[in-house]
Structure formats: structure tokens, C-alpha cells
Design a protein around this motif. Structure first.
Motif, mmCIF file in Angstrom:
data_model
loop_
_atom_site.group_PDB
_atom_site.id
_atom_site.type_symbol
_atom_site.label_atom_id
_atom_site.label_comp_id
_atom_site.label_asym_id
_atom_site.label_seq_id
_atom_site.Cartn_x
_atom_site.Cartn_y
_atom_site.Cartn_z
ATOM 1 N N LEU A 1 0.861 -1.175 0.000
ATOM 2 C CA LEU A 1 0.000 0.000 0.000
ATOM 3 C C LEU A 1 0.898 1.225 0.000
ATOM 4 O O LEU A 1 2.012 1.167 0.531
ATOM 5 N N PRO A 2 0.462 2.346 -0.560
ATOM 6 C CA PRO A 2 1.282 3.554 -0.523
ATOM 7 C C PRO A 2 1.672 3.897 0.921
ATOM 8 O O PRO A 2 0.853 3.808 1.834
ATOM 9 N N TYR B 1 -1.074 -5.165 1.587
ATOM 10 C CA TYR B 1 -1.379 -4.797 0.202
ATOM 11 C C TYR B 1 -2.793 -5.231 -0.150
ATOM 12 O O TYR B 1 -3.394 -6.037 0.541
ATOM 13 N N ARG B 2 -3.322 -4.688 -1.243
ATOM 14 C CA ARG B 2 -4.670 -5.035 -1.713
ATOM 15 C C ARG B 2 -4.615 -6.221 -2.654
ATOM 16 O O ARG B 2 -3.679 -6.360 -3.432
ATOM 17 N N GLY C 1 -1.163 -14.454 8.980
ATOM 18 C CA GLY C 1 -1.622 -13.109 8.657
ATOM 19 C C GLY C 1 -3.130 -13.074 8.607
ATOM 20 O O GLY C 1 -3.803 -13.899 9.238
ATOM 21 N N SER C 2 -3.646 -12.117 7.819
ATOM 22 C CA SER C 2 -5.097 -11.983 7.719
ATOM 23 C C SER C 2 -5.470 -11.408 6.366
ATOM 24 O O SER C 2 -4.652 -10.809 5.673
ATOM 25 N N PHE C 3 -6.738 -11.624 6.025
ATOM 26 C CA PHE C 3 -7.323 -11.016 4.832
ATOM 27 C C PHE C 3 -8.658 -10.430 5.258
ATOM 28 O O PHE C 3 -9.463 -11.108 5.919
ATOM 29 N N GLU D 1 -12.346 -8.535 -3.398
ATOM 30 C CA GLU D 1 -11.296 -7.548 -3.165
ATOM 31 C C GLU D 1 -11.161 -7.339 -1.670
ATOM 32 O O GLU D 1 -12.091 -7.590 -0.904
ATOM 33 N N GLY D 2 -10.002 -6.884 -1.255
ATOM 34 C CA GLY D 2 -9.789 -6.648 0.162
ATOM 35 C C GLY D 2 -8.321 -6.433 0.458
ATOM 36 O O GLY D 2 -7.509 -6.205 -0.432
#
Length: 114
Positions: free
Chosen positions: A23-24, A56-57, A73-75, A98-99
Motif C-alpha cells: 500500500l502507498p 497490500y490489496r 496473517g489476515s485477509f 477484493e480486500g
């Protein structure tokens, strides 16, 4: 050959460098993997994927099934509750899911995108 075997996918080396995901404003995660072609089903994307810690996406638009060999981790699907994963877990993503991925411990998975 009708059956392909990925021996010891948890330790498979070398993997190809697939760049970074981030991610930015966040530290980029290193992404690597090895893709396998299924004869007669070349549109199916299958292989081994590894990602270092990072956020990140998800950019994959197709349906996907994945089995985590290592990592944690996770989503968080857009508008839904967070799903935590660890080595041994399997997830199925409907098309257009998406996520946000948050990888806390380097993860390696087997994936099939169709």
C-alpha cells in the motif's frame, strides 16, 4: 503427463522474483513464486506463491483456492469481517473478491486461480 507433482512445496527452491506488493506509504512485501501449467487447461493459473510481511490489496479478479503451507496473517474482504490464516489453512475466494492482505509472518501457499 496427466499428473504433475510438486515435491516438498514447503521447501521448494528456487522461486522466481515476482517483485513487490504494498500500500502507498508502507514497507513493500517481497513476492516470489513458481507457476505450473496444466496441459489442456492453460487458462488455469496454478503454483507456489511466497510473500514476506507487508500489507497490500488483493488484485486478482478470478476465483481462487489457496492452501497455506507456512506463515500467518489476515485477509479482510471489503465490507466483511477479517479472516486470520496460518500454515495448514485453506481459503476459497469467489471471483471479484477484493480486500486487504496483512502478512505478519512470511507465507507460502499453493494456489489455483480459475
Amino acid at each position: 503427463m496427466k499428473v504433475q507433482q510438486i515435491k516438498q512445496a514447503v521447501r521448494l527452491q528456487p522461486l522466481e522474483d515476482w517483485g513487490t506488493a504494498a500500500l502507498p506509504g508502507t514497507e513493500p512485501a517481497r513476492v516470489s513464486g513458481r507457476q505450473y501449467v496444466i496441459p489442456g487447461a492453460e487458462a488455469v493459473d496454478a503454483g507456489v506463491f511466497e510473500c514476506s510481511p507487508g500489507t497490500y490489496r488483493r488484485s486478482v479478479k478470478q476465483a481462487e483456492v489457496m492452501h497455506f503451507l507456512t506463515g500467518a496473517g489476515s485477509f479482510t474482504p471489503d465490507g466483511e469481517d477479517t479472516i486470520h490464516f496460518t500454515g495448514g489453512d485453506t481459503l476459497f475466494f469467489e471471483a471479484n473478491t477484493e480486500g486487504l492482505w496483512e502478512v505478519n509472518e512470511t507465507m507460502r501457499k499453493i494456489y489455483v486461480i480459475f
